[in-house]
Design an enzyme around this catalytic site. Structure first.
Site, PDB file in Angstrom:
ATOM      1  N   ARG A   1     -27.512   1.857  27.239  1.00 46.97           N
ATOM      2  CA  ARG A   1     -26.131   1.581  27.606  1.00 46.97           C
ATOM      3  C   ARG A   1     -25.301   2.834  27.840  1.00 46.97           C
ATOM      4  O   ARG A   1     -24.109   2.733  28.126  1.00 46.97           O
ATOM      5  CB  ARG A   1     -25.475   0.724  26.518  1.00 46.97           C
ATOM      6  CG  ARG A   1     -26.156  -0.628  26.338  1.00 46.97           C
ATOM      7  CD  ARG A   1     -25.394  -1.509  25.375  1.00 46.97           C
ATOM      8  NE  ARG A   1     -26.060  -2.797  25.180  1.00 46.97           N
ATOM      9  CZ  ARG A   1     -25.602  -3.755  24.390  1.00 46.97           C
ATOM     10  NH1 ARG A   1     -24.484  -3.585  23.719  1.00 46.97           N
ATOM     11  NH2 ARG A   1     -26.259  -4.893  24.252  1.00 46.97           N
TER      12      ARG A   1
ATOM     13  N   HIS B   1     -28.391   1.774  19.897  1.00 51.66           N
ATOM     14  CA  HIS B   1     -27.404   2.848  20.015  1.00 51.66           C
ATOM     15  C   HIS B   1     -27.733   3.991  19.067  1.00 51.66           C
ATOM     16  O   HIS B   1     -28.511   3.832  18.123  1.00 51.66           O
ATOM     17  CB  HIS B   1     -25.997   2.344  19.651  1.00 51.66           C
ATOM     18  CG  HIS B   1     -25.477   1.272  20.541  1.00 51.66           C
ATOM     19  ND1 HIS B   1     -25.343   1.432  21.898  1.00 51.66           N
ATOM     20  CD2 HIS B   1     -25.040   0.015  20.260  1.00 51.66           C
ATOM     21  CE1 HIS B   1     -24.858   0.310  22.415  1.00 51.66           C
ATOM     22  NE2 HIS B   1     -24.672  -0.554  21.454  1.00 51.66           N
TER      23      HIS B   1
ATOM     24  N   VAL C   1     -25.976 -10.842  16.686  1.00 52.65           N
ATOM     25  CA  VAL C   1     -25.667 -10.571  18.097  1.00 52.65           C
ATOM     26  C   VAL C   1     -25.486  -9.063  18.299  1.00 52.65           C
ATOM     27  O   VAL C   1     -24.680  -8.610  19.099  1.00 52.65           O
ATOM     28  CB  VAL C   1     -24.406 -11.338  18.554  1.00 52.65           C
ATOM     29  CG1 VAL C   1     -24.690 -12.814  18.677  1.00 52.65           C
ATOM     30  CG2 VAL C   1     -23.233 -11.093  17.605  1.00 52.65           C
TER      31      VAL C   1
ATOM     32  N   CYS D   1     -18.955  -0.931  15.670  1.00 50.56           N
ATOM     33  CA  CYS D   1     -18.621  -1.554  16.955  1.00 50.56           C
ATOM     34  C   CYS D   1     -17.658  -2.720  16.778  1.00 50.56           C
ATOM     35  O   CYS D   1     -17.174  -3.285  17.754  1.00 50.56           O
ATOM     36  CB  CYS D   1     -19.869  -2.003  17.710  1.00 50.56           C
ATOM     37  SG  CYS D   1     -20.748  -3.380  16.969  1.00 50.56           S
TER      38      CYS D   1
END
Length: 461
Positions: free
Chosen positions: A321, A349, A444, A450
């Site tokens: 990402r 991440h 999820v 985040c």
């Protein structure tokens, strides 16, 4: 700290008039005369009534705004947006252009008038108004919000896949209480089951107080339509943001691309949920007068979960990402800080396995990819950081806060989720440790960092 010339330019471009600029400069302990202000404005060609911008450029700007959520706004709001974008144009010109570009919208706004009701509360944090907004729920997007009744400060405003889960709403509440450093005197909400956990938390936090609204009286139930402060805010939100999305999603439905089934709702959530949430966050940041930098390069990707700021420098994870171009834009934006890239292997991440646990302390997972990333960071940095290694990579994602009067505060995953990692955190004797359950959001790919946005600025509450 910005000097007075920079501040004058900043507030001028926000649309402040000269009297307002002088007043706000005084709040920065900068006192100048009206003539000095005029001289500074002249020096930097800051004019309202001459050197007008090219009208075709203003027209194109308005077209772009009206094509997006600006179609819900009146000419005064669009005039302010034009000033903030650096255009020199009169309000009258904007009004005429809007009337030409969007005659139907002008007619609709002219036909609607709201009669204000009177509202009174004792002061900041006396009453928080909480409610859910379901206008986008048919498309799978549910909004929950909270607003301070006195200051109208938006305590939280969240778009998610549900607003009926009491655990989700309680998490919003705890995040807000942690950020502000206290709970309100009262909370006003409706009788929905989603407010049950928050009610118990509020009453628990207020159990030992001795005022007239302590303990059981600290949570007020009533009809949603009578929850005046936040109902008024829903009207503002619909006008400034949500109506655009209602129109867009309704067109998708009318064109036969949305039937309302499970898959269609998930596709809408995948495509639009983050965009809707980001627009709301962007508006809130602009209201706080923070500088928001937008990436306009379509080839650049930069996810917040890949950006680790240590206080001295940035580490940017190159992942699925986030790419090199995104890291370059970050480096161009923060020229005073070193920016180093770190390859992310086998993880979503960079902060899926590391985060900051203190001013000089990196908490890191024990897996091989995590340790390789740490070694890369150590090789690329001129500074030696302390490290805290935890057995579970996911537990290494935590939130560090330095709160005046409370010192070092660390939000970390709950003991029932990662008991061995929590034992490591307990070695931080100088930290206030706050465990946070995150198992539902983790389903999820949601983690603590985040789900939060840290702002180094005291809200005016």
């Amino acid at each position: 700290m910005a000097n007075r010339e920079e501040l004058v330019q900043f507030y001028f471009r926000l649309g402040f008039n000269n009297k307002e600029i002088l007043a706000v400069l005084a709040s920065h302990n900068i006192v100048i005369s009206y003539r000095t202000l005029k001289r500074i404005c002249s020096k930097f060609s800051l004019y309202r009534k001459k050197n007008f911008s090219n009208l075709p450029e203003v027209f194109s700007f308005l077209q772009a705004e009206i094509f997006k959520s600006g179609q819900m706004q009146g000419y005064r709001w669009l005039h302010l947006r034009a000033l903030q974008k650096g255009f020199v144009v009169t309000q009258k010109t904007i009004r005429q252009m809007v009337k030409y570009l969007d005659p139907e919208g002008v007619q609709l706004r002219t036909a609607r008038r709201l009669h204000r009701r009177r509202y009174h509360t004792e002061g900041p944090n006396a009453v928080w108004h909480v409610d859910s907004y379901d206008k986008l729920k048919p498309y799978g997007i549910a909004i929950n919000g909270c607003i301070d009744g006195y200051s109208r400060y938006i305590v939280w405003m969240e778009a998610f896949t549900t607003n009926s889960n009491p655990k989700i709403v309680a998490n919003y509440f705890i995040d807000a209480v942690s950020m502000i450093g206290g709970c309100p005197e009262r909370i006003r909400a409706d009788l929905g089951t989603e407010n049950g956990h928050m009610e118990q938390m509020q009453k628990f936090l207020r159990r030992s107080h001795s005022d007239n609204w302590a303990a059981e009286k600290s949570f007020l139930y009533g009809r949603s339509t009578a929850n005046q402060r936040i109902e008024r805010w829903w009207g503002v939100l619909r006008k400034q943001n949500v109506q655009f999305w209602i129109n867009l999603l309704r067109n998708i439905q009318n064109d036969g691309y949305f039937t309302g089934d499970f898959i269609d709702k998930n596709l809408i959530q995948f495509c639009f949920l983050n965009i809707i949430q980001v627009e709301g966050v962007k508006k809130a940041l602009q209201d706080l007068q923070l500088n928001v930098v937008e990436m306009t390069d379509e080839n650049a990707t930069l996810d917040g979960g890949d950006v680790l700021f240590t206080g001295r420098e940035f580490f940017v994870g190159l992942s699925k990402r986030t790419n090199q171009r995104g890291a370059e834009i970050l480096a161009d934006t923060f020229k005073d800080y070193a920016v180093s890239t770190v390859p992310v292997l086998d993880n979503l991440h960079l902060k899926s396995f590391c985060s900051m646990a203190g001013p000089n302390l990196i908490v890191i997972g024990s897996s091989e990819p995590a340790q390789k990333a740490l070694k890369t960071m150590q090789q690329m940095s001129d500074h030696r950081y302390d490290k805290l290694t935890v057995p579970d990579d996911a537990a290494a994602n935590c939130i560090y806060l330095n709160i005046p009067g409370k010192g070092h505060v660390l939000l970390h995953r709950a003991p029932e989720e990662f008991p061995e990692s929590v034992k490591v955190f307990e070695k931080l004797k100088e930290h206030m440790l706050i465990p946070v359950a995150n198992s539902e959001l983790a389903k999820v790919d949601g983690c603590l960092t985040c789900s939060s946005l840290l702002i180094n600025k005291s809200p005016d509450l």
